[in-house]
Design an enzyme around this catalytic site. Structure first.
Site, short mmCIF file in Angstrom:
data_model
loop_
_atom_site.label_atom_id
_atom_site.label_comp_id
_atom_site.label_asym_id
_atom_site.label_seq_id
_atom_site.Cartn_x
_atom_site.Cartn_y
_atom_site.Cartn_z
N SER A 58 -21.24 -25.01 -16.37
CA SER A 58 -20.13 -24.76 -17.27
C SER A 58 -20.28 -25.56 -18.54
CB SER A 58 -18.81 -25.15 -16.59
OG SER A 58 -17.75 -25.12 -17.52
N ASN A 61 -18.36 -28.86 -18.63
CA ASN A 61 -18.72 -29.96 -17.76
C ASN A 61 -19.44 -31.02 -18.58
OD1 ASN A 61 -20.46 -31.52 -15.93
ND2 ASN A 61 -19.72 -30.13 -14.36
#
Length: 66
Positions: A25, A28
């Site tokens: 992601s 992240n």
């Protein structure tokens, strides 16, 4: 870097080394060119095939809006 199997079934899949899918992601803290390159090198060296799963644009925009 090593793979970690969470269940007995996962362990069998991991031992076959056929395919790995990295779910990453952009939201992240690990999302960086260096980390993705490390994953790609590890995947290439340890599995017959691999792919990366990234959220699509609408999902990313929704997360950004939140």
């Amino acid at each position: 870097m090593d793979g970690l199997a969470l269940t007995k079934n996962c362990s069998g899949i991991l031992q076959r080394r056929e395919h790995v899918c990295f779910g990453i992601s952009p939201f992240n803290s690990l999302f960086s060119q260096d980390y993705i390159q490390e994953l790609a090198i590890w995947g290439r060296n340890n599995f017959s095939s691999m792919n990366f799963f990234l959220p699509d644009f609408p999902s990313a925009w929704t997360l950004e809006a939140l």
